[in-house]
Design a protein around this motif. Structure first.
Motif, PDB file in Angstrom:
ATOM      1  N   LEU A   1       0.913  -1.339  -0.327  1.00  0.00           N
ATOM      2  CA  LEU A   1       0.132  -0.044  -0.385  1.00  0.00           C
ATOM      3  C   LEU A   1       1.161   1.135  -0.388  1.00  0.00           C
ATOM      4  CD1 LEU A   1      -2.627  -0.907   3.245  1.00  0.00           C
ATOM      5  CD2 LEU A   1      -2.904  -0.615   0.238  1.00  0.00           C
ATOM      6  N   LYS A   2       0.209   2.659   0.064  1.00  0.00           N
ATOM      7  CA  LYS A   2       0.769   3.696  -0.079  1.00  0.00           C
ATOM      8  C   LYS A   2       1.640   3.709   1.360  1.00  0.00           C
ATOM      9  CE  LYS A   2      -1.539   5.436  -3.900  1.00  0.00           C
ATOM     10  NZ  LYS A   2      -2.709   6.708  -4.374  1.00  0.00           N
ATOM     11  N   LEU A   3       2.538   5.170   1.465  1.00  0.00           N
ATOM     12  CA  LEU A   3       2.802   4.764   2.991  1.00  0.00           C
ATOM     13  C   LEU A   3       1.555   5.363   4.228  1.00  0.00           C
ATOM     14  CD1 LEU A   3       5.519   4.808   4.920  1.00  0.00           C
ATOM     15  CD2 LEU A   3       5.893   6.586   4.350  1.00  0.00           C
ATOM     16  N   LYS A   4       1.077   6.513   3.885  1.00  0.00           N
ATOM     17  CA  LYS A   4      -0.048   6.802   4.663  1.00  0.00           C
ATOM     18  C   LYS A   4      -1.182   5.840   4.551  1.00  0.00           C
ATOM     19  CE  LYS A   4      -3.116   9.258   1.264  1.00  0.00           C
ATOM     20  NZ  LYS A   4      -3.008  10.723   0.552  1.00  0.00           N
ATOM     21  N   GLU A   5      -1.297   4.696   3.757  1.00  0.00           N
ATOM     22  CA  GLU A   5      -2.314   3.857   3.895  1.00  0.00           C
ATOM     23  C   GLU A   5      -1.747   3.062   4.846  1.00  0.00           C
ATOM     24  OE1 GLU A   5      -4.380   4.881  -0.915  1.00  0.00           O
ATOM     25  OE2 GLU A   5      -3.323   3.144  -0.452  1.00  0.00           O
ATOM     26  N   LYS A   6      -0.721   2.456   4.327  1.00  0.00           N
ATOM     27  CA  LYS A   6       0.045   1.120   5.505  1.00  0.00           C
ATOM     28  C   LYS A   6       0.059   2.041   6.917  1.00  0.00           C
ATOM     29  CE  LYS A   6       4.173   0.576   3.360  1.00  0.00           C
ATOM     30  NZ  LYS A   6       5.006   0.576   2.711  1.00  0.00           N
ATOM     31  N   ARG A   7       0.446   3.469   6.815  1.00  0.00           N
ATOM     32  CA  ARG A   7       1.049   3.111   8.657  1.00  0.00           C
ATOM     33  C   ARG A   7      -0.581   3.364   9.383  1.00  0.00           C
ATOM     34  NH1 ARG A   7       4.451   8.840   8.255  1.00  0.00           N
ATOM     35  NH2 ARG A   7       3.191   8.725  10.271  1.00  0.00           N
ATOM     36  N   ILE A   8      -2.106   3.806   8.560  1.00  0.00           N
ATOM     37  CA  ILE A   8      -3.124   3.839   8.900  1.00  0.00           C
ATOM     38  C   ILE A   8      -3.348   2.244   9.027  1.00  0.00           C
ATOM     39  CG2 ILE A   8      -5.883   3.944   8.585  1.00  0.00           C
ATOM     40  CD1 ILE A   8      -4.144   7.259   8.182  1.00  0.00           C
ATOM     41  N   ILE A   9      -2.997   1.706   8.293  1.00  0.00           N
ATOM     42  CA  ILE A   9      -3.478  -0.017   8.121  1.00  0.00           C
ATOM     43  C   ILE A   9      -2.785  -0.531   9.589  1.00  0.00           C
ATOM     44  CG2 ILE A   9      -4.164  -2.347   7.409  1.00  0.00           C
ATOM     45  CD1 ILE A   9      -6.366  -0.514   6.452  1.00  0.00           C
ATOM     46  N   PHE A  10      -2.174  -0.794   9.705  1.00  0.00           N
ATOM     47  CA  PHE A  10      -0.970  -1.150  10.853  1.00  0.00           C
ATOM     48  C   PHE A  10      -1.818  -0.426  11.872  1.00  0.00           C
ATOM     49  CE2 PHE A  10       2.001  -3.282   7.970  1.00  0.00           C
ATOM     50  CZ  PHE A  10       2.387  -3.747   7.456  1.00  0.00           C
ATOM     51  N   ASP A  11      -1.612   0.466  12.205  1.00  0.00           N
ATOM     52  CA  ASP A  11      -2.328   1.204  13.533  1.00  0.00           C
ATOM     53  C   ASP A  11      -3.351   0.591  14.129  1.00  0.00           C
ATOM     54  OD1 ASP A  11       0.586   2.711  13.131  1.00  0.00           O
ATOM     55  OD2 ASP A  11      -0.507   4.305  13.211  1.00  0.00           O
TER      56      ASP A  11
ATOM     57  N   THR B   1      -8.230  -1.322  -1.823  1.00  0.00           N
ATOM     58  CA  THR B   1      -7.198  -1.725  -2.340  1.00  0.00           C
ATOM     59  C   THR B   1      -6.767  -2.799  -2.260  1.00  0.00           C
ATOM     60  OG1 THR B   1      -6.051   0.238  -2.822  1.00  0.00           O
ATOM     61  CG2 THR B   1      -5.046  -1.549  -3.022  1.00  0.00           C
ATOM     62  N   LEU B   2      -6.929  -3.790  -1.116  1.00  0.00           N
ATOM     63  CA  LEU B   2      -6.495  -4.799  -0.529  1.00  0.00           C
ATOM     64  C   LEU B   2      -7.970  -5.262  -0.944  1.00  0.00           C
ATOM     65  CD1 LEU B   2      -5.880  -4.033   3.038  1.00  0.00           C
ATOM     66  CD2 LEU B   2      -3.663  -4.258   1.589  1.00  0.00           C
ATOM     67  N   SER B   3      -9.304  -5.019  -0.884  1.00  0.00           N
ATOM     68  CA  SER B   3     -10.157  -5.776  -0.920  1.00  0.00           C
ATOM     69  C   SER B   3      -9.566  -6.814  -2.548  1.00  0.00           C
ATOM     70  CB  SER B   3     -10.919  -5.650  -1.652  1.00  0.00           C
ATOM     71  OG  SER B   3     -11.951  -4.560  -2.345  1.00  0.00           O
ATOM     72  N   GLN B   4      -9.183  -5.942  -4.098  1.00  0.00           N
ATOM     73  CA  GLN B   4      -8.382  -6.010  -5.484  1.00  0.00           C
ATOM     74  C   GLN B   4      -7.702  -7.400  -4.261  1.00  0.00           C
ATOM     75  OE1 GLN B   4     -10.325  -5.932  -7.836  1.00  0.00           O
ATOM     76  NE2 GLN B   4     -11.977  -4.242  -6.815  1.00  0.00           N
ATOM     77  N   ARG B   5      -6.550  -7.252  -4.255  1.00  0.00           N
ATOM     78  CA  ARG B   5      -5.344  -7.538  -3.900  1.00  0.00           C
ATOM     79  C   ARG B   5      -5.531  -9.372  -3.372  1.00  0.00           C
ATOM     80  NH1 ARG B   5      -1.154  -3.208  -2.765  1.00  0.00           N
ATOM     81  NH2 ARG B   5      -1.222  -2.226  -4.581  1.00  0.00           N
ATOM     82  N   PHE B   6      -6.740  -8.927  -2.419  1.00  0.00           N
ATOM     83  CA  PHE B   6      -7.087 -10.141  -1.038  1.00  0.00           C
ATOM     84  C   PHE B   6      -7.491 -11.280  -2.085  1.00  0.00           C
ATOM     85  CE2 PHE B   6      -6.578  -8.984   3.412  1.00  0.00           C
ATOM     86  CZ  PHE B   6      -5.329  -7.999   3.901  1.00  0.00           C
ATOM     87  N   GLU B   7      -8.531 -10.635  -3.468  1.00  0.00           N
ATOM     88  CA  GLU B   7      -9.399 -11.384  -3.897  1.00  0.00           C
ATOM     89  C   GLU B   7      -8.081 -12.545  -5.158  1.00  0.00           C
ATOM     90  OE1 GLU B   7     -12.054 -13.885  -5.186  1.00  0.00           O
ATOM     91  OE2 GLU B   7     -12.545 -12.150  -3.456  1.00  0.00           O
ATOM     92  N   LYS B   8      -7.433 -11.275  -5.736  1.00  0.00           N
ATOM     93  CA  LYS B   8      -5.884 -12.173  -6.050  1.00  0.00           C
ATOM     94  C   LYS B   8      -5.035 -12.749  -5.725  1.00  0.00           C
ATOM     95  CE  LYS B   8      -6.048  -8.026  -9.289  1.00  0.00           C
ATOM     96  NZ  LYS B   8      -5.959  -6.785  -9.920  1.00  0.00           N
ATOM     97  N   ASN B   9      -4.871 -12.936  -4.649  1.00  0.00           N
ATOM     98  CA  ASN B   9      -4.212 -13.773  -3.762  1.00  0.00           C
ATOM     99  C   ASN B   9      -4.331 -14.975  -2.992  1.00  0.00           C
ATOM    100  OD1 ASN B   9      -2.791 -14.696  -1.508  1.00  0.00           O
ATOM    101  ND2 ASN B   9      -1.436 -12.759  -1.294  1.00  0.00           N
TER     102      ASN B   9
END
Length: 153
Positions: A93-103, A135-143
């Motif tokens: 993910l983009k940095l700001k998205e990654k930080r928010i999801i992790f936190d 974004t994750l919903s797209q990626r998780f579905e493909k994984n």
């Protein structure tokens, strides 16, 4: 547009992420307990072929218990694979998205703490989270590992 995983399922997997290590530890403890139950150095067969060997003893584990141990080992592997794949997808993910999801999901912070830590308002953090979830919903579905994961009961 490619099919996306439901937002609720993405959230469920992100929330489950922080519990994976605990589940792995439980399964490893069960494996250890099952193995210890059948480890008897006195009754075990010495299998290294040396007269005064290094005590490489074979365990006298019944087949049904061996099968159970293999099942738990497979669950451990499945959970470790899932954790690695979730981490990989979130890391893309983009940095700001990654930080928010992790936190919020992995570190279990409250929205107020996430906002302060990232220098955004709570509303902005939630908007960034929503974009990240799309974004994750797209990626998780493909994984394959993530999309085919079924929670172990």
């Amino acid at each position: 547009m490619a099919q996306a995983m439901e937002k609720g399922r993405v959230i469920e997997l992100l929330e489950y992420y922080k519990d994976i290590d605990g589940e792995v530890n439980i399964y490893r403890k069960i494996i250890s307990d099952l193995t210890d139950q059948y480890y008897n150095p006195i009754g075990a067969i010495q299998c290294d072929g040396l007269p005064k060997g290094k005590n490489n003893m074979a365990l006298n584990i019944p087949d049904y218990v061996s099968g159970e141990i293999r099942e738990y080992e497979a669950k451990v592997q499945q959970l470790q694979d899932l954790k690695a794949q979730i981490l990989q997808e979130v890391s893309r993910l983009k940095l700001k998205e990654k930080r928010i999801i992790f936190d919020f999901y992995m570190h279990n912070l409250k929205w107020e703490q996430v906002a302060v830590r990232n220098s955004y308002s709570e509303r902005q953090c939630k908007n960034i989270r929503d974009t990240a979830l799309e974004t994750l919903s797209q990626r998780f579905e493909k994984n394959q590992i993530i999309s085919q994961f079924k929670r172990i009961a």
